[in-house]
Design an enzyme around this catalytic site. Structure first.
Site, PDB file in Angstrom:
ATOM      1  N   GLU A 146       0.841  -1.202   0.000  1.00  0.00           N
ATOM      2  CA  GLU A 146       0.000   0.000   0.000  1.00  0.00           C
ATOM      3  C   GLU A 146       0.872   1.246   0.000  1.00  0.00           C
ATOM      4  O   GLU A 146       1.710   1.429   0.888  1.00  0.00           O
ATOM      5  CB  GLU A 146      -0.881   0.031   1.256  1.00  0.00           C
ATOM      6  CG  GLU A 146      -1.852  -1.120   1.384  1.00  0.00           C
ATOM      7  CD  GLU A 146      -2.639  -1.076   2.692  1.00  0.00           C
ATOM      8  OE1 GLU A 146      -3.870  -1.219   2.638  1.00  0.00           O
ATOM      9  OE2 GLU A 146      -2.020  -0.893   3.761  1.00  0.00           O
ATOM     10  N   CYS A 147       0.685   2.103  -0.964  1.00  0.00           N
ATOM     11  CA  CYS A 147       1.271   3.448  -1.003  1.00  0.00           C
ATOM     12  C   CYS A 147       2.793   3.418  -0.850  1.00  0.00           C
ATOM     13  O   CYS A 147       3.497   3.112  -1.785  1.00  0.00           O
ATOM     14  CB  CYS A 147       0.601   4.331   0.050  1.00  0.00           C
ATOM     15  SG  CYS A 147       0.759   6.100  -0.279  1.00  0.00           S
TER      16      CYS A 147
END
Length: 463
Positions: free
Chosen positions: A333-334
């Site tokens: 994630e990210c």
């Protein structure tokens, strides 16, 4: 059921409610109370600071990501046994995702039947504060405004006029008045407060805020307001409904948790454990060898601020690339997605990352994705079945550039949010799922079940 609780809110972002909430948490902790902090909305940084101030990790409550019943169930579970539960709101008190104020702090307060204490920035304001208080009290039905804290007051005369005005025109008690601070005890940057991992004076700052709260706030009155919260709070739904044991083989899922990547909801890790995984924390920065893992979870964070250290750790970078190439289930994630790329460009310099994915990311001066997200899974992957409706959030200043992945496949087609490629997110390659979108395990129970199942299959194949 006795469940002392309050919600701390502000009129907008930047009113000082986080500083007030941190001070209140530390002041009650100094009184040897068990303080359970909660943070409204999708937030990792304030939640981390709230945990440090109170001595208990903070739990996020989000009406967008959870049904009301799940939210209440989680709130009751995590606040059980606490002397006081303190919920910090986000944005302005009535600000939600639409004109009706859905998913606002005031809506959350109604859901958990909690009294609200409003923090008001009183800079260059006197009698007008009474109109603001009166207006907030009357704005929504079922809203319990129990008190106000006046922040950034200029002196005794200023404080006297403010307090007298509120008492003359409303029946809302003033629970404290804080002076203007010459400097913020906790530095800020584009995403709010800096990470505690980047600030060496954490305890000093929190103790300063605790002393300020003890000197300037009526702690006894605030405790009484919390104790008077409605006892009629219950839920018909288990917060963990849908999350079940998906493997008994106890696969090990490595979770990168260091100064670079640390954006995780504790409930996500708990969901993995409930599904049968052994969760082990590992680092991208340390040269210490990793244990044997059967799945890898790369959360968000600030890889750009530690890009040099990450880049120099070639042993771990190569190890991650070998694991990914071997079919290891990887969920990123990210910031974790950024690490999987070739390099990160930050302040004019490029830093090598793991090179698992043939793409680059660049930090920009303005946000490239901000807010809640929703979409549908349109491509097969180990974590979400095709057709699954995915909700989450994104907040990133980086941009995916120079994507040379051959025929890139995106699992998530977004109806709300930007993602990494014009409304698409969740880049898929082998057993890798990587993108900017953050999910919460309680809103996507299939995620933990499928992650652990995929890790168990990888373990069995390896055996």
């Amino acid at each position: 059921m006795n469940f002392p609780r309050i919600v701390l809110a502000g009129l907008s972002g930047g009113t000082g409610k986080t500083i007030v909430t941190l001070g209140l948490c530390r002041a009650f902790l100094n009184q040897e109370l068990v303080v359970k902090p909660f943070k409204k909305g999708p937030d990792y940084i304030d939640a981390r600071w709230l945990g440090l101030a109170s001595g208990q990790y903070a739990t996020n409550l989000d009406p967008f990501l959870m049904s009301n019943d799940k939210l209440i169930s989680l709130f009751l579970e995590k606040g059980q046994g606490a002397d006081i539960s303190i919920v910090e709101g986000n944005r302005g008190l009535f600000d939600g995702k639409d004109v009706d104020g859905s998913c606002s702090t005031s809506e959350l307060a109604r859901i958990i039947k909690a009294p609200v204490i409003l923090t008001i920035d009183c800079t260059k304001m006197t009698r007008t504060v009474a109109a603001i208080v009166a207006g907030c009290k009357a704005f929504e039905d079922g809203f319990n405004l129990a008190g106000v804290i006046l922040n950034r007051t200029a002196g005794e005369r200023h404080r006297s006029i403010l307090k007298n005005s509120i008492e003359a025109y409303t029946d809302i008690p003033v629970l404290g008045m804080l002076p203007k601070l010459k400097e913020n005890p906790i530095p800020e940057r584009h995403m709010g407060l800096v990470s505690n991992t980047e600030y060496s004076l954490v305890d000093k700052a929190l103790n300063t805020l605790g002393c300020m709260a003890e000197d300037c706030l009526d702690l006894e009155a605030i405790s009484q307001i919390a104790a008077q919260a409605s006892a009629d709070l219950s839920s018909a739904q288990d917060a963990w409904g849908g999350i079940e044991l998906s493997s008994e083989s106890k696969p090990v899922i490595g979770v990168v948790r260091d100064e670079a990547l640390w954006f995780y909801y504790e409930e996500n890790l708990e969901a993995l454990r409930r599904s049968g995984a052994v969760v082990k924390e590992i680092s991208l920065i340390s040269s210490e060898p990793w244990p044997e893992i059967h799945g890898l979870y790369l959360g968000g964070g600030f890889p750009e601020t530690l890009a040099d250290e990450i880049s120099r750790n070639t042993g771990i970078r190569n190890h991650v690339r070998r694991l990914a190439d071997s079919g290891l289930p990887v969920f990123a994630e990210c910031g974790g997605f950024m690490y999987l790329g070739r390099d990160v460009e930050y302040e004019g310099h490029k830093y090598d990352m793991s090179g698992v994915l043939d793409l680059s990311t660049r930090l920009c001066p303005r946000p490239q994705g901000l807010g809640y997200t929703s979409g549908k899974i349109v491509y097969e992957n180990p974590f979400f079945p095709v057709g699954t409706e995915v909700i989450g959030h994104e907040f990133h200043y980086s941009l995916c550039v120079d994507n040379k992945e051959p025929s890139p496949k995106y699992a998530l087609e977004m109806s709300r949010g930007k993602g990494m490629a014009e409304g698409h997110d969740g880049l898929i390659r082998d057993n890798i799922y990587a993108g900017y979108n953050h999910i919460h395990a309680l809103s996507m129970p299939c995620w933990a079940n499928n992650f652990v199942k995929a890790a168990a299959e990888f373990k069995d194949k390896k055996a």
